[in-house]
Design a protein around this motif. Sequence first.
Motif, PDB file in Angstrom:
ATOM      1  N   LYS A 161      -6.183   2.038  -9.977  1.00 25.22           N
ATOM      2  CA  LYS A 161      -5.421   2.897  -9.306  1.00 25.22           C
ATOM      3  C   LYS A 161      -3.921   2.995 -10.174  1.00 25.22           C
ATOM      4  CE  LYS A 161      -7.068   3.256  -4.494  1.00 25.22           C
ATOM      5  NZ  LYS A 161      -6.616   2.671  -3.144  1.00 25.22           N
ATOM      6  N   SER A 165      -2.626   6.449 -12.186  1.00 26.51           N
ATOM      7  CA  SER A 165      -1.236   6.883 -11.853  1.00 26.51           C
ATOM      8  C   SER A 165      -0.515   6.899 -12.875  1.00 26.51           C
ATOM      9  CB  SER A 165      -1.071   6.042 -10.765  1.00 26.51           C
ATOM     10  OG  SER A 165       0.333   6.720 -10.251  1.00 26.51           O
ATOM     11  N   THR A 224      -7.497   9.664  -2.441  1.00 25.29           N
ATOM     12  CA  THR A 224      -6.807  10.104  -3.781  1.00 25.29           C
ATOM     13  C   THR A 224      -7.402  11.026  -4.733  1.00 25.29           C
ATOM     14  OG1 THR A 224      -5.368   8.147  -3.632  1.00 25.29           O
ATOM     15  CG2 THR A 224      -5.291   9.323  -5.774  1.00 25.29           C
TER      16      THR A 224
END
Length: 304
Positions: A161, A165, A224
Amino acid sequence: MFKRSTNLIAAAGVVVTLAAHAADAAIPCADGKRYYDLARKAGAQQDFEKATEWLNKSVGACDSYAAWHLMGTAFQRERKLKESLHAYEQAVVHAGTQDEAAVSLARYGQVLALNGQRFEALATLDRAIERHSNPPSWMRENARQLDHSLVDTPISSDSIKRSLSSQEFGLLSTDRLASSGLAGGDEEKTRVRIPINYKLDSTELDTLTSENIAELGKVLASETFDGRAFTLVGHTDVRGSWQHNMNLSERRAEAARDELIQQFPTLAGRLRVEGAGEAKPKYRGETLPEADHRLNRRLEVLVD
C-alpha cells in the motif's frame, strides 16, 4: 531491519564522503554559491552539522539543485533520515536535467532503505535507473542487492500500500515526476513489483514467494482500489526460445490471476493478463547466476 539495510547500503559502496556527493550544477546567486562552498568545506572536515547550516542558508538565498542534493547527503551522514528524504525530494524538484533528478531519486531510495523501507526503496531505485541516460554502477548495484534481499522476505500488504501510495500521490507520482522531466508514457503507470517468482519453466509459484500473492490480493481487493482494474504481466528468464517464453509468461500471468480470483472473488473481471516473455529482464545475459535468473521469472502488476 535497520542494521541489515544499513549493511546493504554500505556494502554497495554508497555511504561515501560528502564531497563525492556534491553536485556540479550552477548556483543561481552569489550568496547561495558562497554558502554552498562553505558547506563543502565543512563537509570535507566531517562537520556535517555545520554543513547543513550553510546549506540551509544557501537554499534560503536561492533555491538550487546542488544545495538541496548536498543537504540530503549531509543529513544522511548524520542519520537524520527524515530531513534527508525532504532534501533529496527538493533536489528532484529543482533538478535541471533528467539525469540529475534520477540521481537524487536514487539517493532518496537509499535513505528509504536505511530507514528499513526496503520494498519502497527498491521501487524508487528501479524508477531512477529507468530514467537515467547511463545509470552509474552504484545505482544498479544498490537495486540488485535490495532485490536479492527482498526475494526471500515476506512482503506485507502495508508495504504494498505504501509503495502504491507513493506512486499515485507522493514523489513517484506522474505529476511530481513530470515536473522534473522524469515521467513519460505507459511506463509511468502505478505498478507493483513484489517478490512473486516462478519455478524454472513452470507456472507454479516458487515456495519462497507464494505467500506474497495473498498480500497482493488483500491490497487489490481493498476499498482503496474498489472498482479499479489491473494488468498482470508475466515475465520469464532469458533461457529458451522467444516464442516458448512468450507463451510461458502469459500462462504465468493467467495462473496468478486464477489464484487471486480464487482467494479474492471480487477481483473477477478486473484482472487482465499479458505476457512479456524475455523482452524485459531485470538482469540481462545468458550466463547470469541462477539467483538473477530467478528474479527475471516474475510477475508485475499495473494499475489501469
